[in-house]
Design an enzyme around this catalytic site. Sequence first.
Site, mmCIF file in Angstrom:
data_model
loop_
_atom_site.group_PDB
_atom_site.id
_atom_site.type_symbol
_atom_site.label_atom_id
_atom_site.label_comp_id
_atom_site.label_asym_id
_atom_site.label_seq_id
_atom_site.Cartn_x
_atom_site.Cartn_y
_atom_site.Cartn_z
ATOM 1 N N ARG A 125 0.843 -1.195 0.000
ATOM 2 C CA ARG A 125 0.000 0.000 0.000
ATOM 3 C C ARG A 125 0.884 1.253 0.000
ATOM 4 N NH1 ARG A 125 -3.590 -1.452 5.138
ATOM 5 N NH2 ARG A 125 -1.605 -2.389 5.710
ATOM 6 N N LYS A 133 2.289 1.860 7.150
ATOM 7 C CA LYS A 133 2.719 1.078 8.309
ATOM 8 C C LYS A 133 3.672 1.883 9.183
ATOM 9 C CE LYS A 133 1.626 -2.688 8.888
ATOM 10 N NZ LYS A 133 0.367 -3.198 9.487
ATOM 11 N N TYR A 161 -0.202 4.289 10.544
ATOM 12 C CA TYR A 161 -0.521 3.317 11.602
ATOM 13 C C TYR A 161 0.746 3.120 12.421
ATOM 14 C CZ TYR A 161 -4.790 1.706 9.160
ATOM 15 O OH TYR A 161 -6.021 1.619 8.571
ATOM 16 N N HIS A 177 0.416 1.452 16.050
ATOM 17 C CA HIS A 177 0.180 0.355 17.008
ATOM 18 C C HIS A 177 1.288 0.320 18.055
ATOM 19 C CE1 HIS A 177 -3.268 -1.123 14.785
ATOM 20 N NE2 HIS A 177 -2.574 -1.006 13.673
ATOM 21 N N GLU A 233 -4.696 4.547 13.938
ATOM 22 C CA GLU A 233 -5.581 3.616 14.661
ATOM 23 C C GLU A 233 -6.235 4.223 15.887
ATOM 24 O OE1 GLU A 233 -2.314 3.260 14.399
ATOM 25 O OE2 GLU A 233 -1.447 2.977 16.387
ATOM 26 N N VAL A 240 -16.462 -5.944 10.188
ATOM 27 C CA VAL A 240 -15.974 -7.131 9.465
ATOM 28 C C VAL A 240 -17.143 -8.089 9.190
ATOM 29 C CG1 VAL A 240 -14.561 -9.222 9.667
ATOM 30 C CG2 VAL A 240 -13.600 -7.017 10.350
ATOM 31 N N ARG A 299 -27.676 -4.530 17.846
ATOM 32 C CA ARG A 299 -26.968 -4.746 16.576
ATOM 33 C C ARG A 299 -27.667 -5.854 15.772
ATOM 34 N NH1 ARG A 299 -23.767 -1.958 13.110
ATOM 35 N NH2 ARG A 299 -22.798 -3.435 11.716
ATOM 36 N N VAL A 308 -15.103 -11.022 15.918
ATOM 37 C CA VAL A 308 -15.511 -10.349 17.155
ATOM 38 C C VAL A 308 -14.451 -9.346 17.599
ATOM 39 C CG1 VAL A 308 -16.807 -12.361 17.936
ATOM 40 C CG2 VAL A 308 -14.492 -12.005 18.774
ATOM 41 N N ALA A 354 -10.208 -11.993 13.451
ATOM 42 C CA ALA A 354 -9.828 -11.350 14.722
ATOM 43 C C ALA A 354 -8.465 -11.810 15.220
ATOM 44 C CB ALA A 354 -10.891 -11.624 15.780
ATOM 45 N N VAL A 355 -7.735 -12.528 14.390
ATOM 46 C CA VAL A 355 -6.437 -13.079 14.807
ATOM 47 C C VAL A 355 -5.475 -11.969 15.253
ATOM 48 C CG1 VAL A 355 -5.403 -13.099 12.482
ATOM 49 C CG2 VAL A 355 -4.672 -14.782 14.174
ATOM 50 N N ASP A 356 -5.650 -10.760 14.716
ATOM 51 C CA ASP A 356 -4.739 -9.663 15.107
ATOM 52 C C ASP A 356 -4.976 -9.226 16.548
ATOM 53 O OD1 ASP A 356 -7.226 -8.579 14.446
ATOM 54 O OD2 ASP A 356 -6.372 -6.695 13.784
ATOM 55 N N VAL A 372 -4.672 -15.053 8.459
ATOM 56 C CA VAL A 372 -3.705 -14.033 8.027
ATOM 57 C C VAL A 372 -3.972 -12.735 8.803
ATOM 58 C CG1 VAL A 372 -2.890 -12.663 6.074
ATOM 59 C CG2 VAL A 372 -3.426 -15.082 5.759
HETATM 60 N N1 LIG Z 1 -6.892 -9.931 10.010
HETATM 61 C C1 LIG Z 1 -6.995 -8.730 9.451
HETATM 62 O O1 LIG Z 1 -6.352 -8.445 8.443
HETATM 63 C C2 LIG Z 1 -7.942 -7.726 10.025
HETATM 64 C C3 LIG Z 1 -8.308 -6.585 9.286
HETATM 65 C C4 LIG Z 1 -9.246 -5.699 9.840
HETATM 66 C C5 LIG Z 1 -9.799 -5.975 11.111
HETATM 67 N N2 LIG Z 1 -9.389 -7.093 11.799
HETATM 68 C C6 LIG Z 1 -9.945 -7.461 13.114
HETATM 69 O O2 LIG Z 1 -11.273 -7.942 12.985
HETATM 70 C C7 LIG Z 1 -11.920 -7.872 14.246
HETATM 71 C C8 LIG Z 1 -13.319 -7.291 14.089
HETATM 72 O O3 LIG Z 1 -13.209 -5.915 13.705
HETATM 73 P P1 LIG Z 1 -14.489 -4.987 13.445
HETATM 74 O O4 LIG Z 1 -13.981 -3.746 12.821
HETATM 75 O O5 LIG Z 1 -15.563 -5.750 12.773
HETATM 76 O O6 LIG Z 1 -14.947 -4.670 14.953
HETATM 77 P P2 LIG Z 1 -16.383 -4.105 15.391
HETATM 78 O O7 LIG Z 1 -16.164 -3.490 16.729
HETATM 79 O O8 LIG Z 1 -17.011 -3.333 14.305
HETATM 80 O O9 LIG Z 1 -17.261 -5.435 15.585
HETATM 81 C C9 LIG Z 1 -17.024 -6.384 16.573
HETATM 82 C C10 LIG Z 1 -18.356 -7.058 16.935
HETATM 83 O O10 LIG Z 1 -18.063 -8.173 17.801
HETATM 84 C C11 LIG Z 1 -19.169 -8.271 18.672
HETATM 85 N N3 LIG Z 1 -18.861 -9.150 19.786
HETATM 86 C C12 LIG Z 1 -18.154 -8.890 20.905
HETATM 87 N N4 LIG Z 1 -18.120 -10.001 21.682
HETATM 88 C C13 LIG Z 1 -18.795 -10.970 21.025
HETATM 89 C C14 LIG Z 1 -19.109 -12.332 21.299
HETATM 90 N N5 LIG Z 1 -18.731 -12.923 22.434
HETATM 91 N N6 LIG Z 1 -19.826 -13.020 20.374
HETATM 92 C C15 LIG Z 1 -20.221 -12.450 19.232
HETATM 93 N N7 LIG Z 1 -19.968 -11.154 18.927
HETATM 94 C C16 LIG Z 1 -19.266 -10.440 19.814
HETATM 95 C C17 LIG Z 1 -19.460 -6.828 19.048
HETATM 96 O O11 LIG Z 1 -20.751 -6.687 19.623
HETATM 97 C C18 LIG Z 1 -19.317 -6.141 17.688
HETATM 98 O O12 LIG Z 1 -20.557 -6.069 17.011
HETATM 99 C C19 LIG Z 1 -10.970 -7.019 15.117
HETATM 100 O O13 LIG Z 1 -10.225 -7.890 15.938
HETATM 101 C C20 LIG Z 1 -10.080 -6.349 14.118
HETATM 102 O O14 LIG Z 1 -8.831 -5.993 14.679
HETATM 103 C C21 LIG Z 1 -8.479 -7.954 11.279
#
Ligand SMILES: NC(=O)c1ccc[n+]([C@@H]2O[C@H](COP(=O)([O-])OP(=O)(O)OC[C@H]3O[C@@H](n4cnc5c(N)ncnc54)[C@H](O)[C@@H]3O)[C@@H](O)[C@H]2O)c1
Length: 370
Positions: free
Chosen positions: A15, A75, A94, A96, A118, A179, A203, A239, A268-270, A298
């Site tokens: 990027r 980054k 970013y 972090h 962030e 997500v 929600r 989540v 959510a692995v991050d 990933v």
């Molecule tokens: N791997 C990647 O490349 C990448 C990229 C972007 C985001 N992410 C990650 O993805 C994850 C989600 O991000 P987001 O922007 O959608 O967050 P968000 O805050 O918009 O959504 C998270 C949702 O999880 C729900 N939640 C919380 N606890 C829960 C449970 N026990 N059961 C079910 N739902 C639950 C919340 O109510 C919320 O609606 C984050 O960890 C983010 O860091 C990863």
Amino acid sequence: MIIGVPKEIKNNENRVGVTPAGVTELVRNGHTVYVQATAGEGSGFVDAEYEAAGATILPSIEEVYGIADMIVKVKEPIESEYNLVKDNQLLFTYFHFASHEPLTTAMIERNAVCLAYETVERADRSLPLLVPMSEVAGRMAVQQGAKYLEKPLKGRGILLGGVPGVRPAKVLILGGGVVGTNAAKIAAGMGADVTIMDTNLARLRYLDDIMPANVNTLMSNEYNVRQLLPTHDLIIGAVLIPGAKAPRLITRDMLKDMRPGTVLVDVAVDQGGCIETCKPTTHENPTFIIDDVVHYCVANMPGAVPYTSTQALTNATMPYVLMVANKGWKQACADNAELKKGLNVVNGKVVYAGVAEAFNLPYTPVEEVL
Ligand SMILES: NC(=O)c1ccc[n+]([C@@H]2O[C@H](COP(=O)([O-])OP(=O)(O)OC[C@H]3O[C@@H](n4cnc5c(N)ncnc54)[C@H](O)[C@@H]3O)[C@@H](O)[C@H]2O)c1
């Protein structure tokens, strides 16, 4: 202001912090933009496009850092960049910080002003510069999941949308935030039978109103998760509990309840992952298999689609970049509460509480540096 756009040098990062469209806006506002040669190539922007937009191309990263008042990138700076940061230089990217002590120390020592994408935060606590990457990751989760469900990639061998006379695949999405909602839209559009689980009833009500008929909502709890595992083909972890590790919704013992070839995509692995058996993987080697279940984890999914990700990111960052360029960081942060939240390290002081706490460093309230 003089703005510098270096080429990203972190492994596999394609990027870029500013597109030619962004250069046009900055130049129109009276700013000077220097872009490192080939900085935009990975995202589909060649040097000539930047020049046509009014930027000057510089051959080396040293020259870009050397000339700029503000560095705009994607980054966090990596170690070889630390010494390029000039005294009092503004970096908007970013960072972090809380997960990277050497970076925090380096930026303190360099006397830099660090505005972190962030932590830019709206009054409703949403994070406008993280949303675009969640949108990309959510949509991509389904694309990847569909691919790994194919038999040659060790999946169950089921087509997400089915065909006339044959049932579609079942997709379970844990978490209905940015997500999860984006994943649901794409999975539903491909014709899958989709269920979104969340703990937030408001929600779920909202999602029930806006989603197509092939998307169902379900309260997230262990009982319901266990009920669905044996019948679902693709499970997406999405989540987030802000500021905390992701809750473990799928534990190792649950894998035996899934059919061989089930695909888990833990977005959510991050944040530690919501599936116990998920460990961060890379785009070179994205999956592994445990108990015949395919795991895709990933940690930087948007990195694989830089054409889309760069534009999605810069659409969100550019209004803030312009604000800072036009007013200077102090005035821009004093005038804009969202941007002010982005300040993390300012001239040797840590002004973001979470970062100070993470490394037991002295904390200076941000108001004191404005
Ligand atoms: N791997 C990647 O490349 C990448 C990229 C972007 C985001 N992410 C990650 O993805 C994850 C989600 O991000 P987001 O922007 O959608 O967050 P968000 O805050 O918009 O959504 C998270 C949702 O999880 C729900 N939640 C919380 N606890 C829960 C449970 N026990 N059961 C079910 N739902 C639950 C919340 O109510 C919320 O609606 C984050 O960890 C983010 O860091 C990863």
